[in-house]
Design an enzyme around this catalytic site. Sequence first.
Site, mmCIF file in Angstrom:
data_model
loop_
_atom_site.group_PDB
_atom_site.id
_atom_site.type_symbol
_atom_site.label_atom_id
_atom_site.label_comp_id
_atom_site.label_asym_id
_atom_site.label_seq_id
_atom_site.Cartn_x
_atom_site.Cartn_y
_atom_site.Cartn_z
ATOM 1 C CB SER A 214 24.635 68.953 0.598
ATOM 2 O OG SER A 214 24.967 68.685 -0.735
ATOM 3 C CB CYS B 11 30.917 69.645 -1.857
ATOM 4 S SG CYS B 11 29.127 69.810 -1.969
ATOM 5 C CG ASP C 140 27.741 65.367 -2.751
ATOM 6 O OD1 ASP C 140 27.080 65.036 -3.751
ATOM 7 O OD2 ASP C 140 27.248 65.441 -1.615
ATOM 8 C CD1 TRP D 194 23.099 70.563 -9.135
ATOM 9 C CD2 TRP D 194 23.085 68.445 -9.836
ATOM 10 N NE1 TRP D 194 21.912 70.332 -9.769
ATOM 11 C CE2 TRP D 194 21.886 69.061 -10.205
ATOM 12 C CE3 TRP D 194 23.311 67.117 -10.169
ATOM 13 C CZ2 TRP D 194 20.903 68.377 -10.916
ATOM 14 C CZ3 TRP D 194 22.328 66.443 -10.878
ATOM 15 C CH2 TRP D 194 21.146 67.061 -11.227
HETATM 16 N N1 LIG Z 1 26.249 68.263 -3.213
HETATM 17 C C1 LIG Z 1 26.243 68.922 -4.346
HETATM 18 O O1 LIG Z 1 26.340 68.338 -5.398
HETATM 19 C C2 LIG Z 1 26.075 70.416 -4.310
HETATM 20 C C3 LIG Z 1 26.049 71.106 -3.095
HETATM 21 C C4 LIG Z 1 25.940 72.474 -3.137
HETATM 22 C C5 LIG Z 1 25.845 73.146 -4.355
HETATM 23 N N2 LIG Z 1 25.835 72.451 -5.482
HETATM 24 C C6 LIG Z 1 25.767 73.116 -6.800
HETATM 25 O O2 LIG Z 1 26.984 73.786 -7.050
HETATM 26 C C7 LIG Z 1 26.766 74.825 -7.979
HETATM 27 C C8 LIG Z 1 27.598 76.086 -7.684
HETATM 28 O O3 LIG Z 1 27.434 76.537 -6.387
HETATM 29 P P1 LIG Z 1 27.231 78.089 -6.090
HETATM 30 O O4 LIG Z 1 26.153 78.576 -6.987
HETATM 31 O O5 LIG Z 1 27.029 78.283 -4.643
HETATM 32 O O6 LIG Z 1 28.604 78.739 -6.512
HETATM 33 P P2 LIG Z 1 28.747 80.228 -6.976
HETATM 34 O O7 LIG Z 1 28.149 81.100 -5.933
HETATM 35 O O8 LIG Z 1 28.259 80.355 -8.371
HETATM 36 O O9 LIG Z 1 30.317 80.408 -7.018
HETATM 37 C C9 LIG Z 1 31.127 80.370 -5.821
HETATM 38 C C10 LIG Z 1 32.511 80.834 -6.162
HETATM 39 O O10 LIG Z 1 33.102 79.934 -7.102
HETATM 40 C C11 LIG Z 1 33.760 80.721 -8.075
HETATM 41 N N3 LIG Z 1 34.046 80.012 -9.319
HETATM 42 C C12 LIG Z 1 33.565 80.207 -10.560
HETATM 43 N N4 LIG Z 1 34.166 79.393 -11.442
HETATM 44 C C13 LIG Z 1 35.044 78.645 -10.736
HETATM 45 C C14 LIG Z 1 35.978 77.633 -11.097
HETATM 46 N N5 LIG Z 1 36.110 77.216 -12.341
HETATM 47 N N6 LIG Z 1 36.711 77.090 -10.122
HETATM 48 C C15 LIG Z 1 36.599 77.483 -8.846
HETATM 49 N N7 LIG Z 1 35.754 78.467 -8.445
HETATM 50 C C16 LIG Z 1 34.975 79.021 -9.392
HETATM 51 C C17 LIG Z 1 32.871 81.914 -8.243
HETATM 52 O O11 LIG Z 1 33.612 82.967 -8.841
HETATM 53 P P3 LIG Z 1 33.178 83.954 -10.049
HETATM 54 O O12 LIG Z 1 31.686 83.913 -10.173
HETATM 55 O O13 LIG Z 1 33.679 85.291 -9.638
HETATM 56 O O14 LIG Z 1 33.876 83.453 -11.276
HETATM 57 C C18 LIG Z 1 32.532 82.219 -6.803
HETATM 58 O O15 LIG Z 1 33.539 82.972 -6.199
HETATM 59 C C19 LIG Z 1 25.275 75.064 -8.016
HETATM 60 O O16 LIG Z 1 24.835 74.592 -9.274
HETATM 61 C C20 LIG Z 1 24.724 74.202 -6.899
HETATM 62 O O17 LIG Z 1 23.454 73.685 -7.250
HETATM 63 C C21 LIG Z 1 25.981 71.094 -5.478
HETATM 64 C C1 LIG Z 2 22.854 63.894 -10.713
HETATM 65 C C2 LIG Z 2 23.451 63.613 -12.070
HETATM 66 C C3 LIG Z 2 24.734 63.126 -12.155
HETATM 67 C C4 LIG Z 2 25.311 62.850 -13.393
HETATM 68 N N1 LIG Z 2 26.588 62.366 -13.445
HETATM 69 C C5 LIG Z 2 27.148 62.118 -14.641
HETATM 70 C C6 LIG Z 2 28.490 61.642 -14.722
HETATM 71 O O1 LIG Z 2 29.176 61.446 -13.731
HETATM 72 N N2 LIG Z 2 28.993 61.378 -15.959
HETATM 73 C C7 LIG Z 2 28.273 61.582 -17.109
HETATM 74 O O2 LIG Z 2 28.805 61.347 -18.186
HETATM 75 N N3 LIG Z 2 26.997 62.041 -17.057
HETATM 76 C C8 LIG Z 2 26.413 62.326 -15.859
HETATM 77 N N4 LIG Z 2 25.135 62.788 -15.804
HETATM 78 C C9 LIG Z 2 24.406 63.057 -17.053
HETATM 79 C C10 LIG Z 2 23.381 61.954 -17.375
HETATM 80 O O3 LIG Z 2 24.001 60.690 -17.522
HETATM 81 C C11 LIG Z 2 22.688 62.323 -18.679
HETATM 82 O O4 LIG Z 2 21.961 63.514 -18.471
HETATM 83 C C12 LIG Z 2 21.777 61.221 -19.176
HETATM 84 O O5 LIG Z 2 21.212 61.618 -20.405
HETATM 85 C C13 LIG Z 2 20.674 60.926 -18.178
HETATM 86 O O6 LIG Z 2 19.945 59.807 -18.637
HETATM 87 P P1 LIG Z 2 18.772 59.147 -17.740
HETATM 88 O O7 LIG Z 2 17.639 60.141 -17.763
HETATM 89 O O8 LIG Z 2 18.420 57.906 -18.458
HETATM 90 O O9 LIG Z 2 19.294 58.864 -16.375
HETATM 91 C C14 LIG Z 2 24.569 63.078 -14.581
HETATM 92 C C15 LIG Z 2 23.261 63.587 -14.493
HETATM 93 C C16 LIG Z 2 22.701 63.846 -13.257
HETATM 94 C C17 LIG Z 2 21.301 64.390 -13.205
#
Ligand SMILES: NC(=O)c1ccc[n+]([C@@H]2O[C@H](COP(=O)([O-])OP(=O)(O)OC[C@H]3O[C@@H](n4cnc5c(N)ncnc54)[C@H](OP(=O)(O)O)[C@@H]3O)[C@@H](O)[C@H]2O)c1
Ligand SMILES: Cc1cc2nc3c(=O)[nH]c(=O)nc-3n(C[C@H](O)[C@H](O)[C@H](O)COP(=O)(O)O)c2cc1C
Length: 698
Positions: A454, A650, A695, A697
Amino acid sequence: MRRFLLLYATQRGQAKAIAEEICEKAVARGFSADLHCISESDKYDLKTETAPLVLVVSTTGDGDPPDTARKFVKEIQDKTLPADFFAHLRYGLLGLGDSEYTYFCNGGKIIDKRLRELGAQRFCDTGHADDCVGLELVVEPWIDGLWAALTKHFMSSRGKQEMNGALTMASNGSWRTDPMKPELLHIESQVELLRLDDSGRKNSEVLEQNAVNGGQSNALVADCESSLTRSIPPLSQASLHIPALPPEYLQVHLQEPLGQEESQVSVTSVDPIFQVPISEAVQLTTNDAIKTTLLVELDISKTDFSYQPGDAFNVICPNNDSEVQNLLQRLQLEDRREHRVLLQIKADTKKKGASLPQHVPEGCSLQFILTWCLEIRAVPKKAFLRALVDYTSNGAEKRRLQELCSRQGAADYNRFVRDACASLLDLLLAFPSCQPPLSVLLEHVPKLQPRPYSCASSSLFHPGKLRFIFNVVEFLSNTATVVLRKGVCTGWLATLVESLLQPHTCASHANGGRALAPEISISPRTTNCFHLPNDPSVPIVMVGPGTGIAPFIGFLQHREKLQEQHPDGHFGAMWLFFGCRYEDRDYLFREELRRFHKLGVLTHLKVSFSRDASAGEEEAPAKYVQDNIRLHSKQVARVLLQEDGCIYVCGDAKNMAKDVNDTLVEIISKEAGVEKLEAMKTLATLKEEKRYLQDIWS
Ligand SMILES: NC(=O)c1ccc[n+]([C@@H]2O[C@H](COP(=O)([O-])OP(=O)(O)OC[C@H]3O[C@@H](n4cnc5c(N)ncnc54)[C@H](OP(=O)(O)O)[C@@H]3O)[C@@H](O)[C@H]2O)c1
Ligand SMILES: Cc1cc2nc3c(=O)[nH]c(=O)nc-3n(C[C@H](O)[C@H](O)[C@H](O)COP(=O)(O)O)c2cc1C
Ligand SMILES: Cc1cc2nc3c(=O)[nH]c(=O)nc-3n(C[C@H](O)[C@H](O)[C@H](O)COP(=O)(O)OP(=O)(O)OC[C@H]3O[C@@H](n4cnc5c(N)ncnc54)[C@H](O)[C@@H]3O)c2cc1C
């Protein structure tokens, strides 16, 4: 001829691989599948299709169909289509998803629902395969059921008519069909479900023999724990049903190096690729934090790359170099690492519609392909294990690989391969007598995917710059020797910026002359609606613990600039719920957030510290973001239900996004005084109206 149309919609290749498996198995079952990607609309026509339709559809994003199905979904969702538009269609659908996500298998569900609304009828039950526990748990029985359902369909009067029609068309030359002798219709049990009674016995003998040679008693072998390389009864003595051998289709020729330069640009991508220098790198967490979070700034000023706050973009990353070298060595190809790889389809291949892998660029070196094009860490699928069996000389190793890809060995596959995240290299090291040719690897190892990040900046605030933040992913590999591994992309980025990070202050400016700025390749991600509302007076609630804060920094920077440009403008409230572990270790952007708050850009800053009981100076103690949302339920409900505001979530999809979703249901139910079901409906409406955006992951 028992023909059916087979369409797949995939984001990352699994749905395609499953559709190809169905296509290959179909022949042995006496069917003929017309296989196409759902986006190839010039190759099929559902309006006139009379043969059964089989769809394999995955899900991406936040419950969205894959990008390849976007046009298809848009077309079938045309509200002007009559209710009997697809009344002539009979279909079966296999959805792929991951139950960690809120909208499980939603891509398939959307298509399934719409096909039925348009009059199509299912000829077999819909399957929903879960990547979280292993797709094969549903995929394998679903495919078995498909043959039975197709057979039943073709036995029906309608099916017979279709077949007659098909034969007429075939004799007219309208369809390409492979003539199938009736006796071949029953070949399945011989080809696909090979019963290894004999080989099972022979291999047990090999095991016994080995045990005796090793000075152990047979009983001892039986008492042993199972492992990746070893099984125990009953599996070690079972007759196995192993999958059919996937037909080989690639022929590899290694050509002497020609000495030309290669660059990351050779990586195949449908999106434009930009090579940009890293202009800054900052460690946002202290050295004693549980996770290390880095901020990387890219200089995009000399490119056409543009972005809006809330967008994500792809980073094209290489595999770990030592893993590539180890793989080359293990494949006995280290002295040919610079050789060009030339690929052809085998003239005598039995694979239907075989095509060259799109992600392997023509004429690049072997080392380049292993480094930039193949996800060598990917967990090998059962079909790959099956292919490896034939290149394994040791009897015991061969038997174990057969077990791992067999039905009887499903639990062992899940435990020692899938859950242990065993990579190809892990397997090759565990099975030393396995020596597959490069062609088999290129047939089975999937594309190395770029990693999305992001944007954590606004180009109004940082013109010509793009910032992003990430946690350096670290985990222990669970295979024979336990080693610390880093995430492919984040591990690489961390090493790349190591020399730019200044000790103590943790900040660096690459163009300060200390180190030469490394360049990375990025590409835009076009589909996104995670943007600020067009109308700045709309109040918003942002929820982003950990690195989930990233897009909100962009939102806030953008809003700060807008407020500067329009001092008399009406700007809605901005709430931010941020969470981290410790106030003094991983409170990302602490100073910047406090500055936004002081300026009045960020009207409400609510921070929770999950492992810092005494902290929480900003608010009453709350462990997680959702606890803080609950503490402010009245205000959040008012923004959403009375002020037409938006909520953005997010970060982690696995736990956080689900828990936040449940909390929102709870507070809507409480504040609006409605039942839980009604509150869920309200939230679904907010989602449809794009006022509840995620958003996320895992
Ligand atoms: N756009 C996107 O999709 C996007 C953007 C940024 C990051 N990500 C993804 O988000 C994931 C996590 O991010 P991060 O690693 O930065 O977080 P993190 O550092 O692992 O955790 C941040 C905080 O969230 C807490 N937490 C744990 N379980 C929770 C729950 N069930 N509800 C609410 N808070 C909880 C943690 O607490 P404790 O550890 O003390 O339990 C910690 O205080 C990663 O996999 C990253 O790749 C996605
Ligand atoms: C970025 C991302 C977003 C996904 N979002 C969903 C979701 O919203 N709901 C779900 O059931 N599975 C979700 N999946 C899981 C995929 O649908 C699953 O891994 C599937 O086997 C991927 O098949 P493909 O390789 O044909 O795309 C997500 C996977 C990725 C990597
Ligand atoms: C739209 C979008 C936006 C995103 N934005 C961000 C962002 O702003 N910041 C951010 O940090 N991330 C973000 N992500 C996630 C990011 O794309 C990467 O997935 C993440 O950085 C990990 O990549 P990696 O290559 O380092 O890890 P990978 O090597 O791909 O590993 C992925 C995961 O699998 C696990 N794993 C892999 N192999 C093993 C093994 N052998 N044993 C045990 N576990 C294993 C690791 O724990 C790891 O979590 C975003 C994702 C999406 C879809």
